[in-house]
Design an enzyme around this catalytic site. Structure first.
Site, mmCIF file in Angstrom:
data_model
loop_
_atom_site.group_PDB
_atom_site.id
_atom_site.type_symbol
_atom_site.label_atom_id
_atom_site.label_comp_id
_atom_site.label_asym_id
_atom_site.label_seq_id
_atom_site.Cartn_x
_atom_site.Cartn_y
_atom_site.Cartn_z
ATOM 1 N N HIS A 1 0.818 -1.222 0.000
ATOM 2 C CA HIS A 1 0.000 0.000 0.000
ATOM 3 C C HIS A 1 0.851 1.271 0.000
ATOM 4 C CE1 HIS A 1 -3.933 1.547 -0.085
ATOM 5 N NE2 HIS A 1 -4.505 0.740 0.802
ATOM 6 N N ASP B 1 -10.747 -7.954 -19.303
ATOM 7 C CA ASP B 1 -10.814 -9.147 -20.148
ATOM 8 C C ASP B 1 -9.411 -9.449 -20.664
ATOM 9 O OD1 ASP B 1 -11.228 -11.094 -22.066
ATOM 10 O OD2 ASP B 1 -12.996 -10.128 -22.931
#
Length: 447
Positions: A163, A388
């Site tokens: 992070h 995708d």
């Protein structure tokens, strides 16, 4: 382990591995406040590609191209010891080793095993994620790790990241770029990465942090035995559920200055409902911590898509009595006020105070035991289902282990337009009571 077998583990480097001279990324107080946080972990479930697609080799090749664009993910966390004042400093070294890539198989696990009825999340899902107790302060851990698990009738692609180097906005942007490169076979049309290139005036870097605050705490195995068991469950809010909650919340308040958003209404509903079953006294203060994107809140604002960590976890505060007696609208208004208060001046004040008083970096079992805090992370605005890799879009998204206190809520867009999924980590007894709560369930739809 639900039959999960690690086939291979490798390091994927940028396609052009000559990264010398690239920017050293200094870390801000907003970054460094996350030093003791676990890596966030997320995963996407896909249908199974055709056998002649050779998806593992294509994923690795396209990842190498994507890391050339998102080069900080291929770097590493560097630590400098400041002998003169017994402190340490950190920065992101972009001339790094690359990302870790796991290829695993779970040939006996089907999509239906993973997507259980009524949103139940099976315990074995943790083995579909790549991290093993990574914390942001781990200089030996990769900044990005991925795992691709080949299932009986599907593929699960998961990731975890430090992070300090990125937030959800940057991570999902990277994933979208990677999927486009994999499906198209080219990365030539992607724009160069825009780093946040931001630091507060009057705060010198690198920031010095006491050594004691940066050491990774030992695993409190003996203390953890007394921590109640947590369970994960996905709650689905349809477009109508959300519209009804938002209308109810706004009708209960009379403010002309602040309007309650869909996200705030859903978060308030979760906050009130969970705390109602947490067994806390009415006078106890509770907290709803919300991750706020600061990019457009600074003056001057940053680019909306700039790469880095620009989130700030800040709490709305209310007693149990206030939550339960003052209603959904009042509760949502506390969240709305919190979000609107994140101004440039507020950010500057937080940063200056943090540098003066570096403390409370370590999180312990006591915070896990309290049960008084809700943490709202991720966002339904992230384009989760628009990734995708060349054989079809995702059919589900899940959060993995890490930072798993009771009350952790990870928000995703639902697969139906305008809906929201909330993956909640809750103590088992709280979850049982929540599932018997008529007021809560009338605004939630089973998945």
């Amino acid at each position: 382990m639900a039959g999960v077998v690690l086939i291979s583990s490798s390091i994927v480097r940028p396609i052009n591995n000559s990264q010398s001279g690239r920017t050293k990324i200094h870390l801000t107080p907003f970054d460094l406040s996350l030093l003791q946080f676990d890596y966030p972990q997320r995963g996407l479930l896909f249908p199974k590609p055709d056998s002649d697609f050779h998806f593992i080799s294509r994923l690795k090749a396209s990842l190498s191209v994507a890391l050339e664009i998102y080069f900080p993910f291929a770097g590493h966390l560097a630590k400098v010891e400041n002998q003169e004042d017994n402190t340490v400093s950190f920065y992101i070294d972009c001339d790094g080793p690359g990302a870790r890539f796991h290829h695993a198989e779970a040939k006996s696990v089907s999509v239906s095993d993973l997507l259980q009825p009524q949103g139940s999340v099976p315990d074995f899902i943790r083995h579909f994620f790549p991290a093993d107790n990574f914390k942001s302060c781990d200089v030996s851990a990769p900044l990005l790790a991925l795992q691709v698990t080949d299932m009986k009738d599907g593929v699960f692609i998961s990731f975890c990241y430090n992070h300090l180097v990125a937030d959800g906005t940057s991570m999902w942007s990277f994933l979208h770029t990677w999927s486009k490169i994999c499906s198209s076979g080219s990365g030539s049309d992607h724009k160069p990465l825009v780093l946040k290139r931001w630091f507060l005036d009057g705060i010198d870097y690198p920031i010095h942090i006491p050594v004691s605050e940066t050491e990774k705490p030992p695993s409190p195995s003996s203390e953890l035995s007394s921590v109640p068991i947590t369970k994960d469950k996905v709650f689905h809010f349809t477009k109508k559920n959300i519209s009804d909650l938002k209308a109810k919340a706004n009708n209960e308040v009379s403010s002309n200055d602040l309007k309650i958003s869909s996200l705030q209404a859903v978060s308030a509903h979760m906050w009130r409902s969970i705390i109602r079953h947490s067994g806390l006294s009415r006078e106890v203060e509770t907290f709803c911590k919300v991750a706020v994107d600061l990019r457009q809140r600074l003056n001057p604002p940053l680019e909306k898509e700039c790469f880095g960590n620009m989130t700030y976890l800040s709490p709305a505060i209310a007693t149990v009595e206030e939550l339960l007696d003052r209603g959904l609208g009042w509760t949502a208004m506390q969240i709305s006020k919190l979000v609107s208060s994140q101004t440039n001046e507020n950010c500057k004040g937080f940063a200056e105070d943090w540098v003066r008083n570096v403390k409370n970096l370590k999180s312990g079992v006591k915070s896990k035991m309290a049960g008084d805090t809700i943490i709202v992370s991720s966002s339904p605005r992230f384009e989760v289902y628009n990734n995708d890799f060349g054989w079809g879009k995702p059919i589900a998204v899940r959060a993995g282990p890490g930072n798993s206190i009771s009350g952790k809520l990870v928000l995703f867009p639902g697969i139906d337009e305008g809906s929201i999924d909330v993956q909640a980590t809750l103590w088992s007894d709280v979850l049982v009571n929540l599932l018997a709560d008529v007021e809560f369930l009338e605004n939630v739809t089973s998945v």
